[in-house]
Enzyme design. Structure first.
Site, PDB file in Angstrom:
ATOM      1  N   SER A   1       0.862  -1.187   0.000  1.00 39.36           N
ATOM      2  CA  SER A   1       0.000   0.000   0.000  1.00 39.36           C
ATOM      3  C   SER A   1       0.892   1.228   0.000  1.00 39.36           C
ATOM      4  O   SER A   1       1.976   1.211   0.604  1.00 39.36           O
ATOM      5  CB  SER A   1      -0.887   0.034   1.241  1.00 39.36           C
ATOM      6  OG  SER A   1      -1.438   1.337   1.388  1.00 39.36           O
TER       7      SER A   1
ATOM      8  N   TYR B   1      -1.525  -1.415   9.925  1.00 43.32           N
ATOM      9  CA  TYR B   1      -1.744  -1.774   8.510  1.00 43.32           C
ATOM     10  C   TYR B   1      -0.483  -1.477   7.695  1.00 43.32           C
ATOM     11  O   TYR B   1       0.017  -2.337   6.958  1.00 43.32           O
ATOM     12  CB  TYR B   1      -2.940  -0.966   7.999  1.00 43.32           C
ATOM     13  CG  TYR B   1      -3.230  -1.130   6.527  1.00 43.32           C
ATOM     14  CD1 TYR B   1      -3.832  -2.291   6.039  1.00 43.32           C
ATOM     15  CD2 TYR B   1      -2.935  -0.109   5.617  1.00 43.32           C
ATOM     16  CE1 TYR B   1      -4.104  -2.432   4.685  1.00 43.32           C
ATOM     17  CE2 TYR B   1      -3.221  -0.234   4.265  1.00 43.32           C
ATOM     18  CZ  TYR B   1      -3.808  -1.404   3.807  1.00 43.32           C
ATOM     19  OH  TYR B   1      -4.078  -1.539   2.464  1.00 43.32           O
TER      20      TYR B   1
END
Ligand code: NAP
Length: 245
Positions: A140, A153
């Site tokens: 990401s 995350y």
């Protein structure tokens, strides 16, 4: 690599980016394993769409955080299509919280699925992928942007980027490339769920192309890396984010 008779296993392919990747790779000529954890009907719909368009696909239930289930999924892929050539590690969850408020379930869930899940599938692929294969891991852009509340995350994605480079080296001699694609904000449930409209609007405009990514934008990048033109790219992180750097 020539795509004829090659098989791609896409984790988390029942919706969002994974469904777009599965559909695109089938269109490019891969046999596709459409993995899901709980969304059986959605995965069946992706398989049906691929078959209607003349492609070949099989749905495979497996929670990627369970190593035994991952092994069984590779077994199923081998018995359905004769072997696995491409692994796309797409399954993932995102739960946001400042570190001070993060509870154990939020921490463990993301580490188990995003990190350990990808480790489980990469280990299996490292043992079983056919010569000339490809691995693509979904990272990401927040691994580089380091937004507040994205800590756990982003940490799982940062770890995936490190593993990408190391596994690329460990595949020496087998013609297997390992890369990561790091999307920016992309219009899926994972990104949109629970976000106020104003936040979505702001993040949509954060890149100079001034729009959200689409699942197809990300599938295009993955298709390049696993297709014939991507063979010289190895050990890299491709930030597919419209310039949100
Ligand atoms: P999504 O729409 O929420 O879809 C997630 C997929 O993962 C679903 O198919 C889900 O299937 C599957 N999944 C979840 N837990 C699983 C497990 N334990 N085992 C197997 N499959 C599991 O998410 P998305 O936005 O498409 O995200 C796909 C990937 O891109 C993720 O790795 C995410 O971190 C990354 N990414 C997304 C964005 C974004 O803005 N959307 C940005 C950067 C990176 P079930 O419903 O069956 O559980």
């Amino acid at each position: 690599m020539s795509i004829q008779n090659k098989t791609a296993l896409v984790t988390g392919a029942s919706r969002g980016i994974g469904a777009a990747i599965a559909t695109r790779l089938a269109k490019d000529g891969f046999n596709v394993i459409v993995n899901y954890a709980g969304s059986e009907a959605a995965a069946a719909k992706v398989v049906a769409e691929i078959e209607t368009s003349g492609g070949k696909a099989v749905a495979a239930q497996a929670d990627v955080s369970d190593p035994g289930a991952v092994k069984r999924m590779f077994d199923l892929a081998e018995s359905a299509f004769g072997g696995v050539d491409v692994l796309v590690n797409n399954a993932g969850i995102m739960k946001l919280s400042a570190l001070a408020e993060a509870d154990d379930a939020l921490i463990d869930g993301q580490i188990d699925i995003n990190l350990k899940g990808s480790i489980n599938t990469m280990r299996e692929a490292a043992q079983r992928l056919r010569e000339g294969g490809r691995i693509v891991n979904l990272s990401s852009s927040v691994a580089a942007l380091k937004f507040e509340t994205y800590g756990i995350y982003a940490a799982t994605k940062g770890a995936i980027e490190i593993l990408t480079g190391i596994l690329a080296k460990e595949m020496r001699g087998r013609g297997i490339t390992v890369n990561a694609v790091a999307p920016g904000p992309t219009g899926t449930e994972l990104f949109l769920d629970g976000k106020p409209e104003a936040v979505i609007e702001k993040l949509s405009k954060a890149n100079p192309l001034e729009r959200l990514g689409t699942p197809e934008d990300i599938a295009n990048a993955v298709a390049f890396l696993v297709g014939p033109d991507g063979g010289w790219i190895n050990g890299q992180v491709l930030r597919a984010n419209g310039g949100m750097i």
